[in-house]
Design an enzyme around this catalytic site. Structure first.
Site, PDB file in Angstrom:
ATOM      1  CG  HIS A   1      35.478  47.073  38.677  1.00 20.65           C
ATOM      2  ND1 HIS A   1      34.192  46.489  38.224  1.00 20.65           N
ATOM      3  CD2 HIS A   1      35.355  48.190  37.658  1.00 20.65           C
ATOM      4  CE1 HIS A   1      33.544  47.116  37.474  1.00 20.65           C
ATOM      5  NE2 HIS A   1      34.051  48.391  37.026  1.00 20.65           N
TER       6      HIS A   1
ATOM      7  CB  CYS B   1      31.147  50.033  38.636  1.00 19.75           C
ATOM      8  SG  CYS B   1      31.775  50.934  36.830  1.00 19.75           S
TER       9      CYS B   1
ATOM     10  CD  GLU C   1      34.927  43.746  40.376  1.00 20.49           C
ATOM     11  OE1 GLU C   1      34.428  43.860  39.537  1.00 20.49           O
ATOM     12  OE2 GLU C   1      34.902  44.149  41.292  1.00 20.49           O
TER      13      GLU C   1
END
Length: 547
Positions: A519, A380, A521
């Protein structure tokens, strides 16, 4: 009709209700059941989207664009079940819904009260998806006795009372403090916590007792007697070396059996815990170690980057490698040489964030990784900093920056290679935003498709040229600089399907340098590590071998 398990906490906060809920969900799955997990938060924010990470840790984002509590990240990581907007609710959202209905006249002029209007709204939320799964696990945030939690506890009392007997149970987590002076574990706080529950019409069916010391059998018997819970339903919970041991540890302690007994499910299906045994084997028997620097701005609170820390662990699991992540405040590099702090790391990760503070340090970290050939993952804002760094030092735009920083300062100082995203396509319609829009829920949120460049590193990592990842941002890299950047070696290897929004950049002829606008993750799991994190750790291992 789903069976409901309500998870509450007592004595103190931060006992690990979210982890216990997630582990229980995983254990029920291991026995062949389907599950869904939900979080009910008593705070008055509509959602955690506008909260500081220092206040509440990271914001977890779902595929359908909900900004939720970080516990939903635990739920996904342990069960693999994708969370939805309907899996997270706060007092703020409940009251907002009730007041909107009152303004519309839905209540036909009645006086609006906590009972029945607020409690009915909570019960309506609980019933969503009632027929979809075998078990619905609902965690209530905070601690029993908190004044803001009372409407939720009353709603649960009514909900259990209204459903057929045996279709709902209550699991209560408490703390057994240890007094070193007397060498004793004290059960009185647990007794008072259960008494508090009983005073509002609730009685626990299962007690989970957190302790830093072994709980003697006589203490378990005492808790069972005074709390009116069967002794085999008093489950000890001790500190663990890794959270991924929780399903196995809770199974050994008998949690899943106690829950099934409370529902009268006998004989219960035998659990298949192979998945978790493999995860623990990989964690406890690593074949190497890598050091990863996380250069961020919220480093004082590791929960601010919870999903990133866990995704790195998953990358280590995929490579049977221990990942030692170290948190470095980006502001240090505004006055000090990054080489002194980053020279001993095998990889560098720059996570997301908001605001200008620390960004010059992140830019210098990206430059250090690019010039020294160190694996770099920018997420990001971390991708945007890599683009700004390349624009300044490769393209020659010395004052390249982000519109976000100009908006924050109230003056124009930069050539904006990153701009405020005013329009994008979501599904079959166009979303439009202005810079002065209200902050809550106005970002580009949720899952979006990206198209990857054939032959690029990311296409190789994903093994596909079409991916779907979750976003949470309102600023975007400006595509008008693409040609100049690509001529200098920064390749735009992932784009939105319409070709307007850059999703991924990578540095040509670099061991491993990738920036992503989304993102990754948020979709990583210990038994299914995200491909980007798995390959990032693999690249770090290559550096470690060379060193």
């Amino acid at each position: 009709m789903a069976r409901y398990i309500f998870i509450t906490g007592g004595v103190v906060s931060s006992l690990g209700k979210g982890l216990a809920s997630a582990a229980l969900g995983a254990l029920l799955q291991a026995r062949g059941y389907t599950v869904r997990l939900r979080k009910l938060d008593p705070y008055l924010n509509v959602d955690p989207g506008t909260m500081s990470p220092f206040e509440h840790g990271e914001v977890f984002v779902t595929d359908d664009g909900a900004e939720t509590d970080l516990d939903l990240g635990h739920y996904e990581r342990f069960t693999g079940v994708h969370a939805r907007q309907t899996d997270s609710i706060s007092s703020g959202r409940i009251y907002s819904n009730v007041l909107e209905k009152e303004r519309r006249g839905d209540y036909l002029g009645k006086t609006i009260q906590v009972i029945p209007h607020v409690t009915n709204e909570i019960k309506d939320f609980l019933r969503i998806g009632d027929e979809e799964v075998d078990f619905m696990l609902c965690e209530i945030g905070g601690t029993v006795g908190d004044i803001e939690g009372l409407p939720f506890f009353e709603s649960i009392r009514q909900f259990i009372h209204e459903r057929p007997r045996g279709q709902s149970i209550l699991m209560h987590l408490t703390l057994l403090p240890y007094l070193a002076a007397s060498g004793e574990l004290k059960t009185k706080p647990t007794q008072h916590s259960v008494k508090e529950l009983q005073s509002i019409g609730l009685a626990p069916d299962v007690l989970v007792c957190r302790s830093e010391h072994p709980i003697p059998d006589r203490e378990l018997e005492k808790i069972a007697l005074f709390c009116n819970v069967r002794k085999e339903h008093v489950v000890p919970a001790y500190d663990l070396k890794t959270i991924y041991e929780a399903p196995l540890a809770y199974h050994r302690a008998g949690l899943d059996q106690a829950v099934l007994d409370a529902f009268g499910i006998t004989p219960a299906p035998k659990p298949n815990l192979t998945r978790w045994e493999d995860v623990m084997d990989r964690i406890t028997h690593p074949e190497g170690e890598v050091r990863v620097a996380i250069v961020g701005k919220y480093t004082q609170l590791e929960d601010a980057y919870k999903s990133i820390a866990e995704a790195l662990t998953h990358g280590g699991i995929a490579n049977r490698t221990k990942v030692r992540a170290e948190w470095i405040n980006a502001e240090i590099f505004e006055t000090e040489d990054p080489a002194a702090h980053l020279g001993n790391f095998h990889a560098i990760l720059v996570p997301g964030g908001f605001g200008e503070r620390g960004t010059e340090g992140k830019i210098r970290a990206a430059q250090f990784a690019r010039e020294k050939g160190i694996p770099y993952l920018g997420i990001c804002l971390g991708m945007q900093m890599a683009v700004i760094e390349a624009s300044r030092n490769l393209v020659g735009l010395k004052n390249a920056g982000s519109e976000e920083f100009d908006h924050e300062a109230g003056e124009k100082r930069f050539t904006p290679v990153v701009y405020h995203l005013k329009e994008w396509v979501q599904g079959n319609h166009t979303v439009r935003r202005k810079a002065d829009d209200a902050k809550g829920g106005t970002m580009r949120l949720g899952a979006y498709t990206a198209v990857l460049k054939a032959g690029s590193r990311v296409a190789e990592v994903y093994g596909s040229t079409t991916i779907e990842e979750r976003h949470r941002h309102r600023y975007e890299v400006d595509i008008q600089y693409r040609d100049k950047l690509e001529q200098c070696g920064l390749i735009f290897s992932g784009m939105s399907p319409d070709g307007k929004l850059p999703e991924i950049v990578e540095v040509k002829d670099h061991p491993w340098f990738i920036g992503v606008q989304f993102h990754p993750e948020l979709k990583s799991k210990p038994f299914a590590p995200h491909p980007l994190f798995a390959d990032f750790v693999r690249a770090a291992k290559e550096v470690e071998r060379l060193v």
